[in-house]
Structures are given as structure tokens and as C-alpha cells.
Design a protein around this motif. Structure first.
Motif, PDB file in Angstrom:
ATOM      1  N   SER A  50       7.203   2.677  -6.547  1.00  0.00           N
ATOM      2  CA  SER A  50       7.314   3.841  -5.760  1.00  0.00           C
ATOM      3  C   SER A  50       5.959   4.451  -5.476  1.00  0.00           C
ATOM      4  O   SER A  50       5.417   4.644  -4.329  1.00  0.00           O
ATOM      5  N   SER A  84       3.023   2.893  -6.171  1.00  0.00           N
ATOM      6  CA  SER A  84       2.255   1.929  -5.608  1.00  0.00           C
ATOM      7  C   SER A  84       1.949   1.871  -4.106  1.00  0.00           C
ATOM      8  O   SER A  84       1.320   1.803  -3.540  1.00  0.00           O
ATOM      9  N   GLN A  85       3.558   1.990  -3.552  1.00  0.00           N
ATOM     10  CA  GLN A  85       3.483   2.005  -2.198  1.00  0.00           C
ATOM     11  C   GLN A  85       2.974   3.205  -1.799  1.00  0.00           C
ATOM     12  O   GLN A  85       2.515   3.221  -0.371  1.00  0.00           O
ATOM     13  N   ARG A  86       3.323   4.566  -2.288  1.00  0.00           N
ATOM     14  CA  ARG A  86       2.847   5.620  -1.721  1.00  0.00           C
ATOM     15  C   ARG A  86       1.321   5.719  -1.595  1.00  0.00           C
ATOM     16  O   ARG A  86       0.547   6.188  -0.646  1.00  0.00           O
ATOM     17  N   SER A 103      -3.865  -0.251   3.565  1.00  0.00           N
ATOM     18  CA  SER A 103      -2.499  -0.626   4.017  1.00  0.00           C
ATOM     19  C   SER A 103      -2.734  -1.542   5.132  1.00  0.00           C
ATOM     20  O   SER A 103      -1.876  -2.522   5.156  1.00  0.00           O
ATOM     21  N   PHE A 153       6.283  -8.479  -3.715  1.00  0.00           N
ATOM     22  CA  PHE A 153       7.075  -7.679  -4.433  1.00  0.00           C
ATOM     23  C   PHE A 153       8.143  -8.290  -5.191  1.00  0.00           C
ATOM     24  O   PHE A 153       8.532  -7.848  -6.236  1.00  0.00           O
TER      25      PHE A 153
END
Length: 255
Positions: free
Chosen positions: A204, A206-208, A217, A237
Motif C-alpha cells: 500500500s 509503495s503504491q501511494r 507513476s 506485483f
């Protein structure tokens, strides 16, 4: 994202897309001088190096804290050696940022809040939880960076892979955790739950971080250099999750 490294050949890990033996094309076949002509690519690399640099600095600080929980003097000395290696990695990244005309502190600053928040939410309660976090939790971030490294120019890729080199924590953590589980099998259930929590928090976070940085991105979903497409992000992932499962097995824990 990143705080402790685990090499591709560490116990229980899987190879990722950043296999240095793979044939490189596009930007990944260029050097920094060629690739950095694209301002968006340059911005993505500055972000990437900034995130890595702060991660290494945080790793140095955390290993010093973990040493206080070490049960023996030998364990304290081992963590001190690892902390020194992490600080050397930080210095390499800091110097590289300066060499390409970026101010290191400014490059790191956007990632401070997210990384510090992650570490507050996943503060270990004891020595064993700290080892599991370093081996399992932080290795997820290392896998992510290796995936990205496969798309980088040759100069940046070499630096990123160098600072992801293992500091010795992988085999050290496996040895200590497995010994603790052998001595008291009940420890395994607690540490398995802890590792699953780390997995969710690390992904979570890493994605943020990536979502908050436009250049990063864009590199991941396409549009800069040889960026991943959305399907490749999903496969990436999946590979990271598979590597996590193997690390759990190496520790003697259920994924």
C-alpha cells in the motif's frame, strides 16, 4: 518503500524483471547522458534516487535502534556492521544526485512523510519482529526497485542495483528467526501474522508513493522510456507477492 535490502539469490527469493543478464532495449540500452535529454525521464530518476536515498538513511537509523534490542553483543556488532553498509549506500545515492545537478535533500523530502509513516505503523515490538520486518517487509520494496531498474538507463541501473546489494541481513535474519521458532514453535504464529501485516502495509505504501509522484507513476504505466503498461504492473506485483511467499517459507512461516 525501501529500507533494507535482500539480494535476488537470498534464501527464499525469486528472480525479478531486473535480471542484469537480460537484453536491454530502448532507454535501458542508453547511458545517462543519452536518456536524461528527456526532462520527464530525468525527473523520474531524481524521484527514484531520492526515495532510495531516504530509505537508506532510514535503514541506517533503524538498524541502530534495532541494535538496542539485540540479545547479545555479537548481534549488536552484526547490526552495527549492517548499519554502516546502509549509510555507505546512502552516500552513493546522495553523491549521484548531486552529480546530476539535483539537490539531495530536496530530492528526498517528498518521501519523508510516507516512509516515516510506514515505519511508525510497523514499529516492531521486539527483536524478532524487527528481523522479520527487515527481511520480509523491506525486501518487498527492494523487489519493486529491481523491477523499475530494468527500465532505467545503464548508469542509473548499475547504481540502483549496487545499493540494493545485501548487507548480510538476509541469512542473519533467517538463522535467528528459524532458531527462535525451533526453540518455541508458538513464536511462528505470531511472526506469520506480523509478516502478513507487513506485506499489506508495504504494498500500500509503495503504491501511494508512486501515485503521488507524476514522473514515477508515468514511468510505471507507460509514457516515459520503456515504462510498464498496466498489465505489466499487475504481473510485477504478482512476482513481488511470489517472492514474499518464498521468503516466508525460508523463515519457516506460513504466507
Amino acid at each position: 518503500m525501501r529500507c533494507m535490502t535482500t539480494p535476488d539469490n537470498a534464501p527464499g527469493t525469486a528472480d525479478t524483471a531486473a535480471d542484469t543478464s537480460a537484453e536491454h532495449t530502448g532507454v535501458s540500452a542508453q547511458d545517462w547522458a543519452q536518456a536524461s535529454v528527456d526532462p520527464q525521464y530525468r525527473a523520474a530518476v531524481v524521484d527514484l534516487l531520492g526515495a532510495l536515498a531516504y530509505g537508506e538513511l532510514a535503514a541506517f537509523e533503524r538498524l541502530a535502534e534495532d541494535a538496542k534490542l539485540a540479545p547479545t553483543l555479537a548481534d549488536k556488532a552484526e547490526l552495527a556492521k549492517m548499519a554502516s553498509a546502509e549509510f555507505h549506500h546512502f552516500e552513493q545515492l546522495r553523491d549521484r544526485l548531486a552529480a546530476i545537478g539535483a539537490e539531495p535533500t530536496e530530492a528526498m523530502e517528498p518521501f519523508v512523510a510516507a516512509l516515516d509513516g510506514f515505519h511508525r505503523q510497523t514499529a516492531p515490538s521486539d527483536w524478532l519482529e524487527g528481523l522479520v520486518k527487515a527481511y520480509v517487509g523491506d525486501s518487498i520494496a527492494s523487489d519493486f526497485y529491481r523491477e523499475v531498474a530494468a527500465r532505467l538507463d545503464s548508469d542509473t541501473r548499475a547504481l540502483v542495483l549496487a545499493v540494493l546489494d545485501d548487507t548480510g541481513h538476509a541469512s542473519f535474519a533467517v538463522e535467528k528467526v528459524r532458531a527462535a521458532i525451533d526453540a518455541d514453535p508458538r513464536v511462528g504464529g505470531r511472526l506469520a501474522l506480523w509478516a502478513r501485516r507487513l506485506m499489506g502495509e508495504a504494498l500500500s505504501q509503495s503504491q501511494r508513493v508512486v501515485a503521488d509522484r507524476d514522473a514515477l507513476s508515468t514511468m510505471l504505466v507507460g509514457g516515459v522510456a520503456d515504462g510498464f503498461d498496466l498489465a505489466e504492473v499487475g504481473r510485477m506485483f504478482s512476482r513481488i507477492t511470489e517472492a514474499h511467499t518464498k521468503r516466508m517459507a525460508a523463515l519457516g512461516l506460513a504466507a
